[in-house]
Write a protein that holds these residues in place. Structure first.
Motif, mmCIF file in Angstrom:
data_model
loop_
_atom_site.group_PDB
_atom_site.id
_atom_site.type_symbol
_atom_site.label_atom_id
_atom_site.label_comp_id
_atom_site.label_asym_id
_atom_site.label_seq_id
_atom_site.Cartn_x
_atom_site.Cartn_y
_atom_site.Cartn_z
ATOM 1 N N GLU A 68 0.863 -1.177 0.000
ATOM 2 C CA GLU A 68 0.000 0.000 0.000
ATOM 3 C C GLU A 68 0.898 1.225 0.000
ATOM 4 O O GLU A 68 1.849 1.307 0.781
ATOM 5 N N ILE A 69 0.577 2.172 -0.876
ATOM 6 C CA ILE A 69 1.401 3.373 -1.009
ATOM 7 C C ILE A 69 0.517 4.598 -0.834
ATOM 8 O O ILE A 69 -0.540 4.718 -1.463
ATOM 9 N N LYS A 70 0.963 5.500 0.032
ATOM 10 C CA LYS A 70 0.266 6.765 0.259
ATOM 11 C C LYS A 70 1.336 7.823 0.435
ATOM 12 O O LYS A 70 2.068 7.820 1.417
ATOM 13 N N LEU A 71 1.451 8.736 -0.521
ATOM 14 C CA LEU A 71 2.561 9.678 -0.533
ATOM 15 C C LEU A 71 2.234 11.047 0.051
ATOM 16 O O LEU A 71 3.138 11.835 0.291
ATOM 17 N N ALA A 72 0.970 11.334 0.271
ATOM 18 C CA ALA A 72 0.592 12.627 0.840
ATOM 19 C C ALA A 72 -0.550 12.412 1.833
ATOM 20 O O ALA A 72 -1.366 11.505 1.666
ATOM 21 N N PRO A 73 -0.614 13.238 2.873
ATOM 22 C CA PRO A 73 -1.647 13.049 3.899
ATOM 23 C C PRO A 73 -3.082 13.055 3.351
ATOM 24 O O PRO A 73 -3.919 12.309 3.831
ATOM 25 N N ALA A 74 -3.359 13.853 2.352
ATOM 26 C CA ALA A 74 -4.734 13.962 1.855
ATOM 27 C C ALA A 74 -5.011 13.074 0.640
ATOM 28 O O ALA A 74 -6.109 13.097 0.102
ATOM 29 N N SER A 75 -4.026 12.286 0.212
ATOM 30 C CA SER A 75 -4.237 11.444 -0.965
ATOM 31 C C SER A 75 -4.793 10.085 -0.572
ATOM 32 O O SER A 75 -4.726 9.680 0.583
ATOM 33 N N SER A 76 -5.322 9.395 -1.565
ATOM 34 C CA SER A 76 -5.828 8.049 -1.293
ATOM 35 C C SER A 76 -4.661 7.057 -1.329
ATOM 36 O O SER A 76 -3.610 7.333 -1.884
ATOM 37 N N ARG A 77 -4.875 5.907 -0.736
ATOM 38 C CA ARG A 77 -3.845 4.869 -0.655
ATOM 39 C C ARG A 77 -3.951 3.969 -1.876
ATOM 40 O O ARG A 77 -5.029 3.534 -2.244
ATOM 41 N N TRP A 78 -2.816 3.686 -2.524
ATOM 42 C CA TRP A 78 -2.778 2.774 -3.659
ATOM 43 C C TRP A 78 -2.573 1.361 -3.135
ATOM 44 O O TRP A 78 -1.629 1.085 -2.422
ATOM 45 N N LEU A 79 -3.430 0.447 -3.516
ATOM 46 C CA LEU A 79 -3.274 -0.969 -3.185
ATOM 47 C C LEU A 79 -2.699 -1.662 -4.415
ATOM 48 O O LEU A 79 -3.307 -1.625 -5.489
ATOM 49 N N LYS A 102 -6.880 -5.881 -13.737
ATOM 50 C CA LYS A 102 -8.142 -6.141 -14.439
ATOM 51 C C LYS A 102 -8.033 -5.777 -15.916
ATOM 52 O O LYS A 102 -8.910 -5.152 -16.491
ATOM 53 N N GLY A 103 -6.929 -6.137 -16.540
ATOM 54 C CA GLY A 103 -6.740 -5.898 -17.960
ATOM 55 C C GLY A 103 -6.328 -4.486 -18.314
ATOM 56 O O GLY A 103 -6.109 -4.184 -19.475
ATOM 57 N N GLN A 104 -6.210 -3.615 -17.350
ATOM 58 C CA GLN A 104 -5.827 -2.231 -17.616
ATOM 59 C C GLN A 104 -4.389 -1.992 -17.182
ATOM 60 O O GLN A 104 -3.942 -2.523 -16.170
ATOM 61 N N ARG A 105 -3.696 -1.177 -17.942
ATOM 62 C CA ARG A 105 -2.330 -0.805 -17.593
ATOM 63 C C ARG A 105 -2.379 0.458 -16.740
ATOM 64 O O ARG A 105 -2.975 1.458 -17.122
ATOM 65 N N ILE A 106 -1.723 0.399 -15.588
ATOM 66 C CA ILE A 106 -1.660 1.538 -14.679
ATOM 67 C C ILE A 106 -0.191 1.810 -14.383
ATOM 68 O O ILE A 106 0.573 0.895 -14.084
ATOM 69 N N ILE A 107 0.195 3.063 -14.468
ATOM 70 C CA ILE A 107 1.560 3.475 -14.152
ATOM 71 C C ILE A 107 1.522 4.223 -12.822
ATOM 72 O O ILE A 107 0.773 5.184 -12.667
ATOM 73 N N ARG A 108 2.313 3.779 -11.870
ATOM 74 C CA ARG A 108 2.424 4.445 -10.571
ATOM 75 C C ARG A 108 3.855 4.954 -10.429
ATOM 76 O O ARG A 108 4.807 4.189 -10.567
ATOM 77 N N LYS A 109 3.993 6.245 -10.165
ATOM 78 C CA LYS A 109 5.314 6.849 -10.008
ATOM 79 C C LYS A 109 5.515 7.239 -8.554
ATOM 80 O O LYS A 109 4.688 7.923 -7.968
ATOM 81 N N ILE A 110 6.625 6.790 -7.999
ATOM 82 C CA ILE A 110 6.946 7.036 -6.592
ATOM 83 C C ILE A 110 8.226 7.863 -6.534
ATOM 84 O O ILE A 110 9.278 7.398 -6.983
#
Length: 139
Positions: A68-79, A102-110
């Motif tokens: 789980e990634i959450k980079l800012a206090p007001a942002s949602s958590r990425w699972l 679910k068949g979709q490509r998602i890019i997460r940048k940390i």
């Protein structure tokens, strides 16, 4: 028969690096607010509150089969499920995760430079190990 609620505890937790700069600027704004304008004091209080929230923020929590990634206090958590990670690359202080969910490509940048040097190495190694495990041919 009652079901027991099972709560996962993270195997590893990474906090954002110490951001003393925000705290110092907050105090400077408070001093300016006392002598110049009250608006500056309000901004200083907000910056100190932001410092407190960021220091307590569990930015990356690593569990057995997901993270789980959450980079800012007001942002949602990425699972992010470990099995969904297809590529983990590191360039210019940014860890990029290519995820197929679910068949979709998602890019997460940390932004990895927000962590201490030792934690950066561990985080990058963790996600690159998952990528290697997911791309290796099954025997």
């Amino acid at each position: 028969m009652s079901k027991q609620l099972e709560i996962d505890t993270p195997e590893k937790v990474y906090h954002l690096g110490n951001q003393v700069g925000i705290l110092v600027v907050g105090f400077v704004f408070i001093v300016l607010g006392v002598f110049i304008t009250p608006f500056s004091a309000g901004m200083g209080v907000l910056m100190i509150a932001l410092y407190i929230f960021k220091n307590k923020l569990e930015a990356i929590r690593i569990f057995k089969n997901h993270s789980e990634i959450k980079l800012a206090p007001a942002s949602s958590r990425w699972l992010i499920k470990d099995t969904d990670i297809k590529k983990a690359s590191f360039e210019k202080n940014i860890l990029t995760l290519d995820i197929r969910e679910k068949g979709q490509r998602i890019i997460r940048k940390i932004p990895i430079n927000a962590f201490s040097e030792d934690e950066r190495k561990l985080i990058i190694k963790h996600y690159q190990d998952i990528e290697a495990e997911n791309t290796s041919p099954s025997t």
